[in-house]
Write a protein that holds these residues in place. Structure first.
Motif, PDB file in Angstrom:
ATOM      1  N   GLY A  90       0.813  -1.201   0.000  1.00 30.53           N
ATOM      2  CA  GLY A  90       0.000   0.000   0.000  1.00 30.53           C
ATOM      3  C   GLY A  90       0.851   1.257   0.000  1.00 30.53           C
TER       4      GLY A  90
ATOM      5  N   PHE B  69      -3.976   8.018   7.518  1.00 31.85           N
ATOM      6  CA  PHE B  69      -2.838   7.101   7.481  1.00 31.85           C
ATOM      7  C   PHE B  69      -2.575   6.709   6.040  1.00 31.85           C
ATOM      8  CE2 PHE B  69      -0.654   3.057   7.457  1.00 31.85           C
ATOM      9  CZ  PHE B  69       0.381   3.300   8.347  1.00 31.85           C
ATOM     10  N   HIS B  70      -1.328   6.905   5.591  1.00 31.13           N
ATOM     11  CA  HIS B  70      -1.010   6.564   4.197  1.00 31.13           C
ATOM     12  C   HIS B  70       0.221   5.689   4.062  1.00 31.13           C
ATOM     13  CE1 HIS B  70      -4.199   9.153   2.798  1.00 31.13           C
ATOM     14  NE2 HIS B  70      -3.719  10.157   3.509  1.00 31.13           N
ATOM     15  N   GLY B  71       0.891   5.357   5.172  1.00 34.85           N
ATOM     16  CA  GLY B  71       2.027   4.444   5.066  1.00 34.85           C
ATOM     17  C   GLY B  71       3.260   4.964   5.766  1.00 34.85           C
TER      18      GLY B  71
ATOM     19  N   GLU C  78      -8.618   9.418   2.605  1.00 38.73           N
ATOM     20  CA  GLU C  78      -9.312   8.133   2.662  1.00 38.73           C
ATOM     21  C   GLU C  78     -10.809   8.444   2.732  1.00 38.73           C
ATOM     22  OE1 GLU C  78      -7.306   5.813   6.144  1.00 38.73           O
ATOM     23  OE2 GLU C  78      -6.609   7.863   6.183  1.00 38.73           O
TER      24      GLU C  78
ATOM     25  N   GLU D 271      -7.047   3.580  10.010  1.00 44.83           N
ATOM     26  CA  GLU D 271      -6.163   3.605  11.182  1.00 44.83           C
ATOM     27  C   GLU D 271      -6.504   4.748  12.130  1.00 44.83           C
ATOM     28  OE1 GLU D 271      -3.780   1.154  11.578  1.00 44.83           O
ATOM     29  OE2 GLU D 271      -4.556   0.335   9.706  1.00 44.83           O
TER      30      GLU D 271
ATOM     31  N   ILE E 210      -6.875   1.926   0.214  1.00 48.35           N
ATOM     32  CA  ILE E 210      -6.109   0.743   0.605  1.00 48.35           C
ATOM     33  C   ILE E 210      -6.855  -0.086   1.647  1.00 48.35           C
ATOM     34  CG2 ILE E 210      -3.970  -0.002   1.766  1.00 48.35           C
ATOM     35  CD1 ILE E 210      -2.596   2.350   0.193  1.00 48.35           C
TER      36      ILE E 210
ATOM     37  N   LYS F 237      -4.019  -4.076   0.473  1.00 45.11           N
ATOM     38  CA  LYS F 237      -4.718  -4.935   1.445  1.00 45.11           C
ATOM     39  C   LYS F 237      -5.572  -6.024   0.758  1.00 45.11           C
ATOM     40  CE  LYS F 237      -4.161  -2.367   5.639  1.00 45.11           C
ATOM     41  NZ  LYS F 237      -3.786  -0.961   5.583  1.00 45.11           N
TER      42      LYS F 237
HETATM   43  C1  LIG Z   1      -2.540  -0.051   5.431  1.00 43.90           C
HETATM   44  C2  LIG Z   1      -2.672   1.262   4.789  1.00 43.90           C
HETATM   45  C3  LIG Z   1      -1.617   1.835   4.058  1.00 43.90           C
HETATM   46  C4  LIG Z   1      -0.249   1.202   3.973  1.00 43.90           C
HETATM   47  O1  LIG Z   1      -0.275  -0.033   3.318  1.00 43.90           O
HETATM   48  P1  LIG Z   1       0.958  -1.065   3.519  1.00 43.90           P
HETATM   49  O2  LIG Z   1       0.580  -2.226   2.634  1.00 43.90           O
HETATM   50  O3  LIG Z   1       1.040  -1.387   4.963  1.00 43.90           O
HETATM   51  O4  LIG Z   1       2.174  -0.390   3.024  1.00 43.90           O
HETATM   52  C5  LIG Z   1      -1.851   3.038   3.412  1.00 43.90           C
HETATM   53  N1  LIG Z   1      -3.044   3.651   3.464  1.00 43.90           N
HETATM   54  C6  LIG Z   1      -4.087   3.123   4.160  1.00 43.90           C
HETATM   55  C7  LIG Z   1      -5.400   3.828   4.161  1.00 43.90           C
HETATM   56  C8  LIG Z   1      -3.922   1.932   4.855  1.00 43.90           C
HETATM   57  O5  LIG Z   1      -4.945   1.429   5.575  1.00 43.90           O
END
Ligand SMILES: *Cc1c(COP(=O)(O)O)cnc(C)c1O
Length: 395
Positions: free
Chosen positions: A103, A136-138, A188, A193, A223, A250
């Protein structure tokens, strides 16, 4: 199990406070630890295992691909990436796809694409990005730069520049952050998260209009909320709003590490050979997983199950909220729901694990309910029964 846990604590970096169980295998909605204890799984590997564990058709397709071709390179063509891209395009309404390994990498790619598009359009670098508080983006430097939790970012600064944070669900805050250099807004549709906060329809439509009026790209990070989790293939589809770029991971591979970003034709064409790349990303094995996931989603009409079970889960969580005063809010959609508590949820989750139910938090005060999308009524009932027992231990 203690021996393995102690050993793992010596060799793995301490980036997680792991639950003290050692998992061995899974079947459908259940996971088993190495001592044979069975757990009802409402975590799904953090919204990954949409099909549950050891789904036969998925495993068979991957075993076959394993014996055919795992990896080549993106400098050659092969059929699985093509098939997977066509399916993702059909499901998302985007025009072109780039496959990644995670992600985070999908988010990185989306940032780069937005900046390149801005560069082509204006003839200069320096495109700014507006992201949301509590998003949350990583964890990589780029994705971290646009993640709206200061404590995740602070120690790693300086991060990439040109990032501003707006309040989620506050259109005037987004508006106030727009300037001549803004190249993209990223959000999002349902913050995962950050605590399971859905965007209001007014906000998401308002952001789309602001972007249109100011010639700014809109990126939806799907994601966590994408791939059927909220009852439509992508969460934005239920709002009737279309982005310019999406990120996905995901549930996309249901366990095989794969992500993607996809864009409209006009935006995607900003990338030319040399602008972006990956060694593994979208290899035949990973994209066979993607393709198979889309096939199974379609043949089993999984969205229907998400809608029916999402409503049922919602009903059950509402009942709990009405019964227990420590539950202060219930949010979410489909099979991405959360309960907010007036107390930290750590102990409740630990009790649940003892009782054979796996749950996960989203921040200190929210418990997330993100089961595999194949969940049935009896699983929701079992979860509710165990969960009620755990609540009674803390009130
Ligand atoms: C989990 C997540 C990510 C990061 O993805 P990874 O596969 O862990 O790198 C990015 N954005 C959102 C909204 C997420 O839930």
């Amino acid at each position: 199990m203690k021996q393995y846990i102690d050993e793992a604590e010596k060799v793995l970096m301490h980036t997680y406070n792991r639950y003290k169980i050692v998992l061995d295998h899974g079947k459908g909605m259940y996971l088993y630890d190495i001592e044979g204890k069975k757990y009802l799984d409402f975590v799904a590997g953090i919204a990954v295992f949409a099909l549950g564990y050891n789904y036969e058709q998925y495993n068979e397709a991957l075993k076959k691909q394993l014996d055919t071709l795992i990896h080549t390179s993106n400098i050659f063509y092969s059929i699985p990436p093509l098939e997977a891209a066509k399916k993702l395009i059909k499901a998302s309404g985007m025009d072109r796809v780039f496959f990644t390994n995670s992600g985070t990498e999908a988010v990185e790619g989306a940032i780069k694409l937005a900046r390149k598009y801005y560069y082509n359009k204006t003839g200069k670098a320096g495109g700014e990005i507006i992201s949301m508080e509590h998003s949350f983006h990583g964890r990589s430097m780029g994705a971290l730069s646009i993640t709206g939790t200061k404590k995740y970012r602070e120690a790693f600064e300086p991060l990439i520049g040109g990032v501003r944070f707006a309040e989620f669900n506050d259109l005037s805050s987004v508006k106030a952050n727009i300037n001549d250099n803004t190249c993209a807004v990223i959000m999002e549709p349902i913050q995962g998260e950050g605590g399971i906060y859905p965007a209001t329809e007014e906000f998401i439509k308002g952001v789309r209009k602001l972007c249109d009026d100011n010639d700014i790209l809109l990126i939806f990070d799907e994601i966590q909320c994408g791939m059927g989790r909220t009852g439509s293939m992508f969460a934005y589809q239920s709002y009737g709003v279309k982005p310019d770029i999406i990120t996905c991971a995901k549930g996309l591979g249901c366990g095989i590490p794969v992500g993607a970003f996809a864009a409209t034709e006009e935006v995607a064409m900003a990338f030319q050979p040399g602008d972006h790349g990956t060694t593994y990303g979208g290899n035949p094995f990973a994209t066979k997983a993607v393709s198979t996931v889309f096939d199974i989603f379609e043949s089993t009409n999984i969205l229907e199950n998400v809608n029916v079970m999402g409503q049922y889960l919602s009903l059950k969580l509402d009942e709990l909220k009405n019964k227990y005063s420590i539950i202060t809010d219930h949010r979410g959609k489909g099979l991405l729901q959360g309960l907010e508590f007036s107390i930290p949820v750590k102990d409740i989750i630990a009790h649940a694990m003892d009782e054979g139910l796996l749950l996960i938090s989203a921040g200190e005060h929210v418990i997330r309910f993100i089961p595999p999308l194949i969940v049935e009524k009896k699983h929701v009932d079992d979860m509710t029964e165990i969960f009620t027992k755990c609540l009674n231990k803390v009130v």
